[in-house]
Design a protein around this motif. Sequence first.
Motif, PDB file in Angstrom:
ATOM      1  N   TYR A 136    -119.823  18.008  11.205  1.00 38.18           N
ATOM      2  CA  TYR A 136    -118.497  18.247  11.781  1.00 38.18           C
ATOM      3  C   TYR A 136    -118.514  18.502  13.278  1.00 38.18           C
ATOM      4  CZ  TYR A 136    -116.949  18.713   6.947  1.00 38.18           C
ATOM      5  OH  TYR A 136    -116.658  18.474   5.629  1.00 38.18           O
ATOM      6  N   ARG A 137    -119.685  18.867  13.870  1.00 43.75           N
ATOM      7  CA  ARG A 137    -119.793  19.164  15.293  1.00 43.75           C
ATOM      8  C   ARG A 137    -118.667  20.098  15.767  1.00 43.75           C
ATOM      9  NH1 ARG A 137    -123.392  15.811  17.888  1.00 43.75           N
ATOM     10  NH2 ARG A 137    -124.176  14.095  16.640  1.00 43.75           N
ATOM     11  N   PRO A 138    -118.596  21.315  15.229  1.00 39.73           N
ATOM     12  CA  PRO A 138    -117.496  22.218  15.581  1.00 39.73           C
ATOM     13  C   PRO A 138    -117.541  22.623  17.056  1.00 39.73           C
ATOM     14  CG  PRO A 138    -118.650  22.963  13.608  1.00 39.73           C
ATOM     15  CD  PRO A 138    -119.504  21.916  14.244  1.00 39.73           C
ATOM     16  N   HIS A 139    -116.361  22.905  17.583  1.00 40.89           N
ATOM     17  CA  HIS A 139    -116.211  23.212  19.014  1.00 40.89           C
ATOM     18  C   HIS A 139    -116.959  24.477  19.404  1.00 40.89           C
ATOM     19  CE1 HIS A 139    -114.405  23.691  22.958  1.00 40.89           C
ATOM     20  NE2 HIS A 139    -113.998  24.896  22.619  1.00 40.89           N
ATOM     21  N   TYR A 140    -116.941  25.498  18.567  1.00 36.59           N
ATOM     22  CA  TYR A 140    -117.506  26.794  18.923  1.00 36.59           C
ATOM     23  C   TYR A 140    -118.979  26.933  18.543  1.00 36.59           C
ATOM     24  CZ  TYR A 140    -112.926  28.572  20.229  1.00 36.59           C
ATOM     25  OH  TYR A 140    -111.719  28.771  20.848  1.00 36.59           O
ATOM     26  N   ASN A 141    -119.572  25.909  17.944  1.00 34.89           N
ATOM     27  CA  ASN A 141    -120.999  25.939  17.649  1.00 34.89           C
ATOM     28  C   ASN A 141    -121.773  25.317  18.802  1.00 34.89           C
ATOM     29  OD1 ASN A 141    -119.909  25.735  14.513  1.00 34.89           O
ATOM     30  ND2 ASN A 141    -121.803  26.906  14.732  1.00 34.89           N
ATOM     31  N   VAL A 142    -122.836  25.976  19.234  1.00 35.29           N
ATOM     32  CA  VAL A 142    -123.662  25.462  20.313  1.00 35.29           C
ATOM     33  C   VAL A 142    -125.004  25.001  19.775  1.00 35.29           C
ATOM     34  CG1 VAL A 142    -124.789  26.003  22.493  1.00 35.29           C
ATOM     35  CG2 VAL A 142    -122.529  26.953  22.000  1.00 35.29           C
TER      36      VAL A 142
END
Length: 562
Positions: A136-142
């Motif tokens: 999903y490549r979430p926005h808040y995951n680095v």
Amino acid sequence: MMKYEVQNAKYEVDSPLSRTSYFVFRTFVCHISYFKIFHRIGIIGRMAKVDLKEKWRKSPHRPGVYLMKDDGGGIIYVGKAKDLKRRLSNYFAPSRATLENSKTRALIAAIADFDYYEVRNDQEALILEQKLIKEYRPHYNVQLRDDKRYLLLRASRQEALPRFSLVRLRKDDGARYIGPFVHSTALKETVEWLNHRFRLRTCTCRHPGEEQYRHCHDDVIRQCSAPCIGRISAEAYRAQFDAALAVLEGGARKEHIDALTQEMMAASDALDFERAARLRDIRENILKTLEPARRFTRGTPDLPGTVNPEADLAELAAALGMPRPPAVMECFDISNLSDNHIVASMVRFTNGKPDNKAYRRYRIRGVEGQNDFASMLEVVRRRYSRIVHESAALFDKPADVGTYAWLQQLSAEGKAPITVPDLVVVDGGKGQLAIAVQVLAEVGLGDMPVIGLAKRDEEVFFPHASTPLVLGKDSGALKLLQRLRDEAHRFANNYNELLVRKRVRESKLDAFPGMTPKRKELLLARFHTIPGIRARSAADIAALPGISQAWAEKFTAWLAEN
């Protein structure tokens, strides 16, 4: 005029502020931010449709993975926890210390809903977390968003003298793959112990012999049984390798652990504490490496949690007025990066779960420029005209039976080359839906159920109806449609990224008719750049292995013209 910066925002006041006034002013701004967060998570007031605090209270004290979602249903953060309920309390009952972090405040303020999956242990939670972040490549995951993956253990059983090696990707090469393993250090120590215990080879050559043995000292220090020179037969060596592989697969694990424990205690009794510590570390690494953990395939994991595909299907059927739940659903999405990279995806869900083998991706060929409507027309026509044209049994269709009904019957009997879907979903509003309806009518499938899902307000559009259906934010029907749409979006974007990376790897040398990847690699390795190649004569190029004088002359002539 004085300027103050609070919460990353600048405020201007007309008169100077004292320290006390500024502190009160700053506290007021912070409380406004906290009010928004508390209102969002349900501490002040109630969220529309979804009460996050109530949902959090029902979460279990179990290890698992949670997915935070925004107002549009998109996944913005994926996290793992040894205790789901305790970890989620940081978001839905946050302390002041937690809210001091600006990134955490922004994340909490953006949360509109969440889902979670329960797993058996922390190792499974790490594996599932990595899979979902890469998916999903979430926005808040680095972290974990890159291409790096957890280690796998590869057993090259197809070789005459097999060995263990560590890799990060599975390949269809006939080898046995075990893993993934989240504790890389423990895995490396375990493999080293196995190689030493069973005296397995660690050389990287595929067919070792006397030439390799002369440069190897493992036999001298009794680390290898030296099958390369016949010190042990190939059959006996394979038996040792199979015994080591059985340990990794669970066989005789207890016996080896007990033996290590006894050796450790004996070393301790003999006051050899260094050896005892080494044996203790080996034992702990083996236990950590061999902790049971499941692999998870792409899509909705078959795990306990808030996602219930069967219930969501039943709710969707009731919401859409369908006589039975749509067992097979297909969704289309268009992805544009430029006029040269326009692609589409078709994903299929079977019984509410992704059916990866039935996914299809398309390069849009007949559309000039970025035109989502024309692209949708092309991909829907290509998909369903193929189904109709490849169904030879349509020649036996009774005159009073529609094409779609006949294909459904053939699909149920297993006679159709492609099972027709019970529901088609297009990513978009009235325009994209109208295009899909038009194309389906042209190919003879005008009675196939089709809807459009508009992303802005998550509205469901029906053919020939002006008023959309608005499903509740916490309804399983909407969540199922969102999962289907998001999977189509992910699949299309991944294909677009693949084409872009492929385009970047292309060279102007590819335009020459006789160019092959091997020749291009040789030319660039020897002369580095195209100007460097152009400066060379045909004889210099023909000196490279695999390149003839005639080919080199044609190539240099082409370079001079282009």
